[in-house]
Design a protein around this motif. Sequence first.
Motif, PDB file in Angstrom:
ATOM      1  N   MET A 165       0.831  -1.171   0.000  1.00 34.04           N
ATOM      2  CA  MET A 165       0.000   0.000   0.000  1.00 34.04           C
ATOM      3  C   MET A 165       0.887   1.251   0.000  1.00 34.04           C
ATOM      4  SD  MET A 165      -2.760   0.991   2.893  1.00 34.04           S
ATOM      5  CE  MET A 165      -2.560   2.563   3.625  1.00 34.04           C
ATOM      6  N   THR A 166       0.656   2.110  -0.948  1.00 35.50           N
ATOM      7  CA  THR A 166       1.396   3.366  -1.021  1.00 35.50           C
ATOM      8  C   THR A 166       0.531   4.480  -0.459  1.00 35.50           C
ATOM      9  OG1 THR A 166       2.556   2.628  -2.997  1.00 35.50           O
ATOM     10  CG2 THR A 166       2.518   4.988  -2.581  1.00 35.50           C
ATOM     11  N   ARG A 167       1.165   5.321   0.323  1.00 33.12           N
ATOM     12  CA  ARG A 167       0.444   6.421   0.948  1.00 33.12           C
ATOM     13  C   ARG A 167       1.326   7.663   0.905  1.00 33.12           C
ATOM     14  NH1 ARG A 167      -0.542   6.608   7.168  1.00 33.12           N
ATOM     15  NH2 ARG A 167      -1.463   8.645   7.222  1.00 33.12           N
ATOM     16  N   THR A 168       0.761   8.748   0.481  1.00 32.58           N
ATOM     17  CA  THR A 168       1.512   9.996   0.416  1.00 32.58           C
ATOM     18  C   THR A 168       0.769  11.070   1.199  1.00 32.58           C
ATOM     19  OG1 THR A 168       2.309   9.426  -1.787  1.00 32.58           O
ATOM     20  CG2 THR A 168       2.486  11.726  -1.131  1.00 32.58           C
ATOM     21  N   LEU A 169       1.491  11.752   2.072  1.00 27.27           N
ATOM     22  CA  LEU A 169       0.923  12.829   2.875  1.00 27.27           C
ATOM     23  C   LEU A 169       1.811  14.053   2.772  1.00 27.27           C
ATOM     24  CD1 LEU A 169       0.220  10.840   6.160  1.00 27.27           C
ATOM     25  CD2 LEU A 169      -1.480  11.557   4.496  1.00 27.27           C
ATOM     26  N   GLU A 170       1.233  15.188   3.043  1.00 31.43           N
ATOM     27  CA  GLU A 170       2.030  16.401   3.158  1.00 31.43           C
ATOM     28  C   GLU A 170       1.640  17.092   4.453  1.00 31.43           C
ATOM     29  OE1 GLU A 170       2.324  20.721   1.056  1.00 31.43           O
ATOM     30  OE2 GLU A 170       2.387  18.971  -0.261  1.00 31.43           O
ATOM     31  N   TRP A 171       2.620  17.299   5.307  1.00 30.76           N
ATOM     32  CA  TRP A 171       2.420  18.036   6.550  1.00 30.76           C
ATOM     33  C   TRP A 171       3.145  19.362   6.390  1.00 30.76           C
ATOM     34  CZ3 TRP A 171       3.549  14.155  11.110  1.00 30.76           C
ATOM     35  CH2 TRP A 171       2.592  13.141  11.103  1.00 30.76           C
ATOM     36  N   ASN A 172       2.542  20.401   6.902  1.00 26.55           N
ATOM     37  CA  ASN A 172       3.132  21.731   6.772  1.00 26.55           C
ATOM     38  C   ASN A 172       3.572  22.258   8.134  1.00 26.55           C
ATOM     39  OD1 ASN A 172       2.670  22.293   3.888  1.00 26.55           O
ATOM     40  ND2 ASN A 172       0.549  21.991   4.482  1.00 26.55           N
ATOM     41  N   VAL A 173       4.722  22.909   8.127  1.00 29.06           N
ATOM     42  CA  VAL A 173       5.234  23.563   9.331  1.00 29.06           C
ATOM     43  C   VAL A 173       5.311  25.056   9.033  1.00 29.06           C
ATOM     44  CG1 VAL A 173       7.186  23.838  10.900  1.00 29.06           C
ATOM     45  CG2 VAL A 173       6.589  21.569  10.044  1.00 29.06           C
ATOM     46  N   HIS A 174       4.721  25.830   9.928  1.00 32.76           N
ATOM     47  CA  HIS A 174       4.804  27.287   9.829  1.00 32.76           C
ATOM     48  C   HIS A 174       5.616  27.760  11.023  1.00 32.76           C
ATOM     49  CE1 HIS A 174       3.541  31.318   8.679  1.00 32.76           C
ATOM     50  NE2 HIS A 174       3.476  31.564   9.986  1.00 32.76           N
ATOM     51  N   LEU A 175       6.565  28.624  10.776  1.00 36.45           N
ATOM     52  CA  LEU A 175       7.466  29.078  11.829  1.00 36.45           C
ATOM     53  C   LEU A 175       7.490  30.599  11.853  1.00 36.45           C
ATOM     54  CD1 LEU A 175       9.529  28.031  13.919  1.00 36.45           C
ATOM     55  CD2 LEU A 175      11.233  28.090  12.123  1.00 36.45           C
ATOM     56  N   ASP A 176       7.111  31.186  12.995  1.00 42.55           N
ATOM     57  CA  ASP A 176       7.160  32.633  13.187  1.00 42.55           C
ATOM     58  C   ASP A 176       8.279  32.963  14.162  1.00 42.55           C
ATOM     59  OD1 ASP A 176       5.002  33.641  11.617  1.00 42.55           O
ATOM     60  OD2 ASP A 176       3.593  32.878  13.109  1.00 42.55           O
ATOM     61  N   LEU A 177       9.069  33.969  13.814  1.00 37.03           N
ATOM     62  CA  LEU A 177      10.165  34.419  14.665  1.00 37.03           C
ATOM     63  C   LEU A 177       9.996  35.903  14.960  1.00 37.03           C
ATOM     64  CD1 LEU A 177      12.960  32.723  12.590  1.00 37.03           C
ATOM     65  CD2 LEU A 177      12.364  32.098  14.921  1.00 37.03           C
ATOM     66  N   VAL A 236      24.327  38.370  17.224  1.00 36.94           N
ATOM     67  CA  VAL A 236      24.213  37.856  15.867  1.00 36.94           C
ATOM     68  C   VAL A 236      22.790  37.306  15.729  1.00 36.94           C
ATOM     69  CG1 VAL A 236      25.135  36.264  14.140  1.00 36.94           C
ATOM     70  CG2 VAL A 236      26.667  37.244  15.873  1.00 36.94           C
ATOM     71  N   PRO A 237      21.864  38.096  15.161  1.00 32.27           N
ATOM     72  CA  PRO A 237      20.460  37.698  15.116  1.00 32.27           C
ATOM     73  C   PRO A 237      20.213  36.319  14.499  1.00 32.27           C
ATOM     74  CG  PRO A 237      20.664  39.997  14.507  1.00 32.27           C
ATOM     75  CD  PRO A 237      22.067  39.444  14.614  1.00 32.27           C
ATOM     76  N   THR A 238      20.999  35.950  13.509  1.00 27.72           N
ATOM     77  CA  THR A 238      20.802  34.649  12.864  1.00 27.72           C
ATOM     78  C   THR A 238      20.959  33.504  13.854  1.00 27.72           C
ATOM     79  OG1 THR A 238      21.628  35.545  10.792  1.00 27.72           O
ATOM     80  CG2 THR A 238      21.562  33.165  10.972  1.00 27.72           C
ATOM     81  N   ILE A 239      21.894  33.639  14.771  1.00 26.22           N
ATOM     82  CA  ILE A 239      22.104  32.591  15.774  1.00 26.22           C
ATOM     83  C   ILE A 239      20.880  32.491  16.678  1.00 26.22           C
ATOM     84  CG2 ILE A 239      23.487  31.856  17.759  1.00 26.22           C
ATOM     85  CD1 ILE A 239      25.916  33.174  16.357  1.00 26.22           C
ATOM     86  N   GLY A 240      20.338  33.618  17.100  1.00 29.05           N
ATOM     87  CA  GLY A 240      19.120  33.606  17.911  1.00 29.05           C
ATOM     88  C   GLY A 240      17.954  32.971  17.169  1.00 29.05           C
ATOM     89  N   ASP A 241      17.839  33.289  15.870  1.00 24.33           N
ATOM     90  CA  ASP A 241      16.780  32.693  15.050  1.00 24.33           C
ATOM     91  C   ASP A 241      16.916  31.165  15.021  1.00 24.33           C
ATOM     92  OD1 ASP A 241      16.020  35.295  14.447  1.00 24.33           O
ATOM     93  OD2 ASP A 241      16.862  35.257  12.413  1.00 24.33           O
ATOM     94  N   GLU A 242      18.137  30.713  14.786  1.00 20.06           N
ATOM     95  CA  GLU A 242      18.373  29.270  14.690  1.00 20.06           C
ATOM     96  C   GLU A 242      18.100  28.560  16.011  1.00 20.06           C
ATOM     97  OE1 GLU A 242      21.807  29.665  11.237  1.00 20.06           O
ATOM     98  OE2 GLU A 242      22.407  29.505  13.343  1.00 20.06           O
TER      99      GLU A 242
END
Length: 99
Positions: A1-13, A48-54
């Motif tokens: 049996m083949t099954r395909t799903l798509e889950w979405n992740v939304h990320l707010d910073l 370093v804002p990028t580090i905080g984001d990560e």
Amino acid sequence: MTRTLEWNVHLDLSEENGTTKAEAVLDTGSEKLMGHGVARCNPQDVDVPTIGDELAASRAMKDVAGQLMRAADREMEAVGAGPTKGPLGKPYAWPDAAG
């Protein structure tokens, strides 16, 4: 049996005064899990804002991952799978036919 799903992740910073906050939402189509993460810049460190984001984003996604694992654990238990006994046992397994 083949099954395909798509889950979405939304990320707010968002960042304010050296503190970055993240909110991650996993939408499976049938439920939504929300996780939170925070990162603070040490006043003695270079900002370093990028580090905080990560850091904040990874912590929010780790929160969602933990919730997802707990949901899977509950569902496995409900169908008869669960932690095996003993130090060498697999973390989760279907019960033995004899057991």
